[in-house]
Design a protein around this motif. Structure first.
Motif, PDB file in Angstrom:
ATOM      1  N   GLU A  47      38.870   4.929   2.342  1.00 33.23           N
ATOM      2  CA  GLU A  47      38.489   6.182   2.994  1.00 33.23           C
ATOM      3  C   GLU A  47      37.390   5.963   4.026  1.00 33.23           C
ATOM      4  O   GLU A  47      36.755   4.911   4.073  1.00 33.23           O
ATOM      5  N   SER A  48      37.119   7.012   4.807  1.00 33.14           N
ATOM      6  CA  SER A  48      35.943   7.015   5.670  1.00 33.14           C
ATOM      7  C   SER A  48      34.711   6.833   4.801  1.00 33.14           C
ATOM      8  O   SER A  48      34.584   7.471   3.753  1.00 33.14           O
ATOM      9  N   GLY A  49      33.810   5.943   5.236  1.00 34.99           N
ATOM     10  CA  GLY A  49      32.592   5.720   4.475  1.00 34.99           C
ATOM     11  C   GLY A  49      32.753   4.724   3.342  1.00 34.99           C
ATOM     12  O   GLY A  49      31.825   4.517   2.560  1.00 34.99           O
ATOM     13  N   SER A  50      33.932   4.069   3.226  1.00 34.72           N
ATOM     14  CA  SER A  50      34.146   3.117   2.130  1.00 34.72           C
ATOM     15  C   SER A  50      33.571   1.741   2.458  1.00 34.72           C
ATOM     16  O   SER A  50      33.497   0.884   1.584  1.00 34.72           O
ATOM     17  N   GLY A  51      33.179   1.522   3.703  1.00 36.63           N
ATOM     18  CA  GLY A  51      32.598   0.227   4.077  1.00 36.63           C
ATOM     19  C   GLY A  51      33.529  -0.676   4.858  1.00 36.63           C
ATOM     20  O   GLY A  51      33.154  -1.799   5.198  1.00 36.63           O
ATOM     21  N   LYS A  52      34.751  -0.205   5.173  1.00 35.86           N
ATOM     22  CA  LYS A  52      35.719  -1.053   5.896  1.00 35.86           C
ATOM     23  C   LYS A  52      35.164  -1.514   7.243  1.00 35.86           C
ATOM     24  O   LYS A  52      35.180  -2.705   7.562  1.00 35.86           O
ATOM     25  N   THR A  53      34.700  -0.547   8.041  1.00 34.89           N
ATOM     26  CA  THR A  53      34.225  -0.876   9.385  1.00 34.89           C
ATOM     27  C   THR A  53      32.952  -1.711   9.324  1.00 34.89           C
ATOM     28  O   THR A  53      32.756  -2.608  10.153  1.00 34.89           O
ATOM     29  N   VAL A  54      32.091  -1.478   8.334  1.00 43.76           N
ATOM     30  CA  VAL A  54      30.856  -2.266   8.184  1.00 43.76           C
ATOM     31  C   VAL A  54      31.209  -3.733   7.920  1.00 43.76           C
ATOM     32  O   VAL A  54      30.576  -4.646   8.467  1.00 43.76           O
ATOM     33  N   ILE A  55      32.244  -3.966   7.110  1.00 42.77           N
ATOM     34  CA  ILE A  55      32.689  -5.341   6.845  1.00 42.77           C
ATOM     35  C   ILE A  55      33.147  -5.996   8.149  1.00 42.77           C
ATOM     36  O   ILE A  55      32.795  -7.144   8.444  1.00 42.77           O
ATOM     37  N   SER A  56      33.914  -5.251   8.970  1.00 43.21           N
ATOM     38  CA  SER A  56      34.396  -5.811  10.247  1.00 43.21           C
ATOM     39  C   SER A  56      33.235  -6.078  11.191  1.00 43.21           C
ATOM     40  O   SER A  56      33.230  -7.074  11.923  1.00 43.21           O
ATOM     41  N   GLN A  57      32.222  -5.210  11.191  1.00 42.42           N
ATOM     42  CA  GLN A  57      31.037  -5.421  12.042  1.00 42.42           C
ATOM     43  C   GLN A  57      30.298  -6.686  11.623  1.00 42.42           C
ATOM     44  O   GLN A  57      29.794  -7.435  12.472  1.00 42.42           O
ATOM     45  N   ALA A  58      30.223  -6.930  10.322  1.00 40.79           N
ATOM     46  CA  ALA A  58      29.542  -8.136   9.824  1.00 40.79           C
ATOM     47  C   ALA A  58      30.285  -9.389  10.267  1.00 40.79           C
ATOM     48  O   ALA A  58      29.664 -10.389  10.656  1.00 40.79           O
ATOM     49  N   ILE A  59      31.613  -9.359  10.233  1.00 39.25           N
ATOM     50  CA  ILE A  59      32.413 -10.520  10.670  1.00 39.25           C
ATOM     51  C   ILE A  59      32.168 -10.819  12.149  1.00 39.25           C
ATOM     52  O   ILE A  59      32.073 -11.974  12.564  1.00 39.25           O
ATOM     53  N   MET A  60      32.022  -9.769  12.964  1.00 39.01           N
ATOM     54  CA  MET A  60      31.822  -9.932  14.403  1.00 39.01           C
ATOM     55  C   MET A  60      30.350 -10.130  14.782  1.00 39.01           C
ATOM     56  O   MET A  60      30.030 -10.315  15.956  1.00 39.01           O
ATOM     57  N   GLY A  61      29.446 -10.098  13.793  1.00 37.49           N
ATOM     58  CA  GLY A  61      28.024 -10.202  14.108  1.00 37.49           C
ATOM     59  C   GLY A  61      27.522  -8.976  14.852  1.00 37.49           C
ATOM     60  O   GLY A  61      26.639  -9.073  15.707  1.00 37.49           O
ATOM     61  N   LEU A  62      28.096  -7.816  14.553  1.00 37.11           N
ATOM     62  CA  LEU A  62      27.762  -6.584  15.273  1.00 37.11           C
ATOM     63  C   LEU A  62      27.162  -5.509  14.366  1.00 37.11           C
ATOM     64  O   LEU A  62      27.247  -4.326  14.663  1.00 37.11           O
ATOM     65  N   LEU A  63      26.551  -5.920  13.263  1.00 39.30           N
ATOM     66  CA  LEU A  63      25.920  -4.932  12.385  1.00 39.30           C
ATOM     67  C   LEU A  63      24.792  -4.218  13.134  1.00 39.30           C
ATOM     68  O   LEU A  63      24.099  -4.828  13.947  1.00 39.30           O
ATOM     69  N   PRO A  64      24.591  -2.929  12.883  1.00 39.49           N
ATOM     70  CA  PRO A  64      23.442  -2.230  13.483  1.00 39.49           C
ATOM     71  C   PRO A  64      22.130  -2.921  13.096  1.00 39.49           C
ATOM     72  O   PRO A  64      22.084  -3.684  12.129  1.00 39.49           O
ATOM     73  N   ARG A  65      21.069  -2.633  13.844  1.00 38.46           N
ATOM     74  CA  ARG A  65      19.791  -3.323  13.623  1.00 38.46           C
ATOM     75  C   ARG A  65      19.262  -3.149  12.205  1.00 38.46           C
ATOM     76  O   ARG A  65      18.601  -4.042  11.664  1.00 38.46           O
ATOM     77  N   ASN A  66      19.536  -1.990  11.606  1.00 41.85           N
ATOM     78  CA  ASN A  66      19.020  -1.776  10.241  1.00 41.85           C
ATOM     79  C   ASN A  66      19.985  -2.291   9.176  1.00 41.85           C
ATOM     80  O   ASN A  66      19.761  -2.112   7.985  1.00 41.85           O
ATOM     81  N   GLY A  67      21.067  -2.950   9.600  1.00 48.13           N
ATOM     82  CA  GLY A  67      22.028  -3.516   8.660  1.00 48.13           C
ATOM     83  C   GLY A  67      21.675  -4.956   8.333  1.00 48.13           C
ATOM     84  O   GLY A  67      21.326  -5.748   9.215  1.00 48.13           O
ATOM     85  N   VAL A  68      21.750  -5.318   7.055  1.00 45.72           N
ATOM     86  CA  VAL A  68      21.386  -6.680   6.650  1.00 45.72           C
ATOM     87  C   VAL A  68      22.351  -7.179   5.572  1.00 45.72           C
ATOM     88  O   VAL A  68      22.724  -6.435   4.659  1.00 45.72           O
ATOM     89  N   ILE A  69      22.789  -8.442   5.745  1.00 39.42           N
ATOM     90  CA  ILE A  69      23.629  -9.080   4.722  1.00 39.42           C
ATOM     91  C   ILE A  69      22.681  -9.635   3.668  1.00 39.42           C
ATOM     92  O   ILE A  69      21.892 -10.552   3.935  1.00 39.42           O
ATOM     93  N   THR A  70      22.717  -9.079   2.469  1.00 44.12           N
ATOM     94  CA  THR A  70      21.776  -9.483   1.419  1.00 44.12           C
ATOM     95  C   THR A  70      22.332 -10.588   0.539  1.00 44.12           C
ATOM     96  O   THR A  70      21.567 -11.272  -0.159  1.00 44.12           O
ATOM     97  N   GLN A  71      23.665 -10.766   0.591  1.00 46.27           N
ATOM     98  CA  GLN A  71      24.275 -11.794  -0.271  1.00 46.27           C
ATOM     99  C   GLN A  71      25.679 -12.086   0.229  1.00 46.27           C
ATOM    100  O   GLN A  71      26.319 -11.242   0.854  1.00 46.27           O
ATOM    101  N   GLY A  72      26.146 -13.313  -0.084  1.00 44.91           N
ATOM    102  CA  GLY A  72      27.539 -13.640   0.204  1.00 44.91           C
ATOM    103  C   GLY A  72      27.727 -14.470   1.455  1.00 44.91           C
ATOM    104  O   GLY A  72      26.800 -14.707   2.228  1.00 44.91           O
ATOM    105  N   ARG A  73      28.974 -14.905   1.642  1.00 46.24           N
ATOM    106  CA  ARG A  73      29.326 -15.757   2.786  1.00 46.24           C
ATOM    107  C   ARG A  73      30.526 -15.158   3.525  1.00 46.24           C
ATOM    108  O   ARG A  73      31.405 -14.541   2.919  1.00 46.24           O
ATOM    109  N   ILE A  74      30.531 -15.371   4.846  1.00 47.05           N
ATOM    110  CA  ILE A  74      31.676 -14.996   5.680  1.00 47.05           C
ATOM    111  C   ILE A  74      32.128 -16.269   6.369  1.00 47.05           C
ATOM    112  O   ILE A  74      31.557 -16.696   7.379  1.00 47.05           O
TER     113      ILE A  74
END
Length: 630
Positions: A47-74
């Protein structure tokens, strides 16, 4: 989790992403793991807000400034280039390595084509820039490569389209331009975030086939982010279902559709409209919203048998920089009955939205007549001056297609919903706020969000705000321009049920513009089909779906991807839909050959089709019978 194998282009391991808000970390992706094998398509559904687009942003290195990867590997491994594995989670977002990957070896199609394309550069120059950045070509050759790609993604005149700006294109054409930009460098991994949301079914089939062919030719892997389960059934090899940042279920497409086990996935499969729904059957929304129906006196039309809205011989031409002109709407006529929902379908650029804009007086008609038959005397909508138009506005409102550009980023949700009431001088501030609270409940949003700004909402939530604003003035007629195209299936079901409930309780009338035939089938009593600026067929829903007369309508129906593995889309048949709106591909009965003109031919039961003047209803019946026999 097993170590990365060379066959995996992308492997995400226990990914956790948080957003920093007011000094606290709010976790939005909670330990998600998935893989995308080379040459395969993995669908990420939720659904909207489930985190799908945030995951894609992390893969592209395009997370918003207040977004941080706290754990895991891509982990990204390019099998074509060098086969080395990079952990994207460890790369600086603006570093050289990430810039080479982004747009070069990893392409992305964004969900919002209007806000992703520059309005001050031509579409061609933006696509060519991506090419020159990663695969430099001589200037002339680069333009030829760009035009070829524009042709591949369905632009009718690539040379002319190269020099057009994004604001000159329809929503579907803008999405095709985004696809061309993502594919022009032949990436190893394509991240497609709702790639066909804005496309009509015929072009959607064309684009999906193109993605499949490029995948086969260059071994491209695809991470497909979508809420359209019909697209998933026809495109994906594997499916990953996420909900509120957590992985709910993952498996092969066969497992997901034939043997769903998680209650959330089962509910998603029930929330999608399809052509097999019975009369009066409701969609099953995941969280049904009991609408707090705004108080309103139901309009009384006793003794008035006229339709609520009559449109006659509407025409609109747009000029171009080259001095030529484009006929966008040509001799369009239809009626909308009181309390009725009329569906208007057709491909991007067919003129559907322009018709809605002319009814709303957002575009000036070149010719024609629009008459609104309200409780009082009939109103000549096109003849209203600015003063009388303002007084008339509450009777007709519009829900817009793009939930980003239709909401002011500088206004809170409360201000957005109050604005129509303020303009019309309805109520004091307290009354307006109470009304806004009521409308937030009605569209399934928490009234505590009223002081937030649009950027803090998902695409689906923004569209619900737009729907609340449209309801603010108690309109009689609402023009719904793709109102659920940005919504995932669960919220889509909720909104469609809500619109139906409001229609029944408030006596609302809808003109429902959409490219999604399953949605139109669910909402509309009658359907009008548009192609190249003209209505080619109009009739009751069941008649049109069971017994279509026009070749373009038949192509539309064949191109619909269904969420059913036993009724997969035949891409070769559906591809004919790419030219289906071109009259040259129609049989002679439906063309104005030898200088003859076209007219609407009555087939009975309120069903009419546009055909050559010399044809009769019998000729059309013979042609239809011949086609059915084939």
């Amino acid at each position: 989790m097993a170590p990365t194998t060379p066959s995996d282009v992308l492997r995400i391991e226990d990914l956790r992403i948080s957003f920093e808000m007011h000094g606290h970390l709010n976790e939005v992706v909670k330990g998600v793991s998935l893989r995308v094998p080379a040459g395969r398509t993995v669908a990420l559904v939720g659904e909207s807000g489930s985190g799908k687009t945030v995951i894609s942003q992390a893969i592209m290195g395009l997370l918003p400034r207040n977004g941080v990867i706290t754990q895991g590997r891509i982990l990204f491994s390019d099998p074509i280039k060098d086969g080395k594995t990079l952990d994207i989670a460890q790369l600086p977002a603006d570093g050289t390595k990430m810039r080479k990957l982004r747009g070069g070896r990893i392409g992305m199609i964004f969900q919002e084509p209007m806000s992703s394309l520059s309005p001050v550069h031509t579409v061609g120059s933006q696509i060519e820039e991506a090419l020159q950045l990663h695969r430099p070509h001589p200037r002339k050759e680069a333009r030829a490569v760009t035009e070829k790609m524009l042709g591949l993604v369905g632009f009718r005149d690539p040379s002319r389209s190269y020099d057009r700006y994004s604001f000159e294109l329809s929503g579907g054409l803008r999405q095709r331009a985004m696809l061309a930009m993502a594919l022009i460098c032949h990436p190893a991994l394509l991240i497609a975030d709702e790639p066909t949301t804005a496309l009509d079914v015929t072009i959607q089939a064309q684009v999906l086939k193109l993605m499949k062919e490029l995948q086969r030719d260059i071994g491209m892997a695809i991470l497909l982010i979508t809420h359209d389960l019909g697209v998933v059934a026809n495109m994906a090899d594997e499916v990953v279902v996420v909900y509120r940042g957590e992985l709910m279920e993952a498996g092969t497409v066969d497992d997901i559709f034939r043997r769903p086990s998680h209650p959330y996935l089962k509910a998603l499969l029930k929330a999608s409209p399809d052509f097999d729904m019975k009369e009066g059957e409701r969609l099953v929304a995941l969280r049904e919203v009991a609408p707090v129906v705004p108080t309103r006196k139901k309009p009384s039309y006793e003794g008035n048998s006229a339709p609520l809205l009559s449109v006659r011989h509407l025409r609109k031409t747009y000029g171009s920089k080259s001095g030529g002109s484009v006929l966008a709407v040509d001799d369009v006529s239809f009626d909308i009955g009181r309390g009725e929902c009329l569906g208007l379908v057709g491909e991007s650029g067919s003129g559907k939205t322009t018709v809605g804009n002319m009814i709303m007086r957002a575009r000036k008609a070149d010719a024609g007549e629009i008459v609104f038959h309200g409780e009082k005397a009939p109103v000549d909508v096109l003849g209203l001056d600015s003063h009388t138009l303002k007084a008339f506005r509450p009777h007709m409102q519009m829900i817009f297609q793009d939930p980003v550009s239709s909401l002011s980023p500088r206004m809170t949700v409360l201000d957005i919903i109050r604005e129509p009431m303020i303009i019309q001088g309805k109520g004091d501030a307290a009354t307006q706020k109470q009304r806004a609270v009521e409308l937030m409940h009605a569209v399934g949003l928490d009234p505590r969000f009223l002081n937030r700004y649009p950027h803090s909402f998902s695409g689906g939530q923004r569209q619900r705000i737009g729907i609340a604003r449209a309801l603010a003035l108690d309109p009689d007629l609402i023009i719904c321009d793709e109102p659920v195209s940005a919504l995932d299936v669960s919220v889509q079901a909720q909104i469609l049920n809500l619109l139906k409930d409001l229609q029944a309780s408030l006596g609302l009338t809808y003109l429902f513009v959409s490219h999604n035939l399953a949605v139109v089938h669910y909402m509309a009593e009658r359907i009008a089909v548009m192609a190249r600026g003209r209505i080619v067929e109009i009739g009751p829903r069941q008649e049109l779906f069971r017994n279509p007369a026009h070749p373009y309508t038949r192509c539309l129906l064949k191109a619909v991807p269904l969420p059913d593995l036993d009724r997969r889309l035949d891409f070769d048949v559906a591809m004919a839909g790419g030219t289906a709106s071109d009259p040259a591909s129609w049989p002679a009965e439906f063309r104005d050959v030898e200088g003859g003109s076209l007219r609407m031919i009555d087939l009975g039961n309120g069903h009419s089709v546009l055909a050559a003047e010399r044809c009769t209803a019998h000729d059309i019946a013979v042609h239809r019978g011949h086609h059915a026999a084939q």
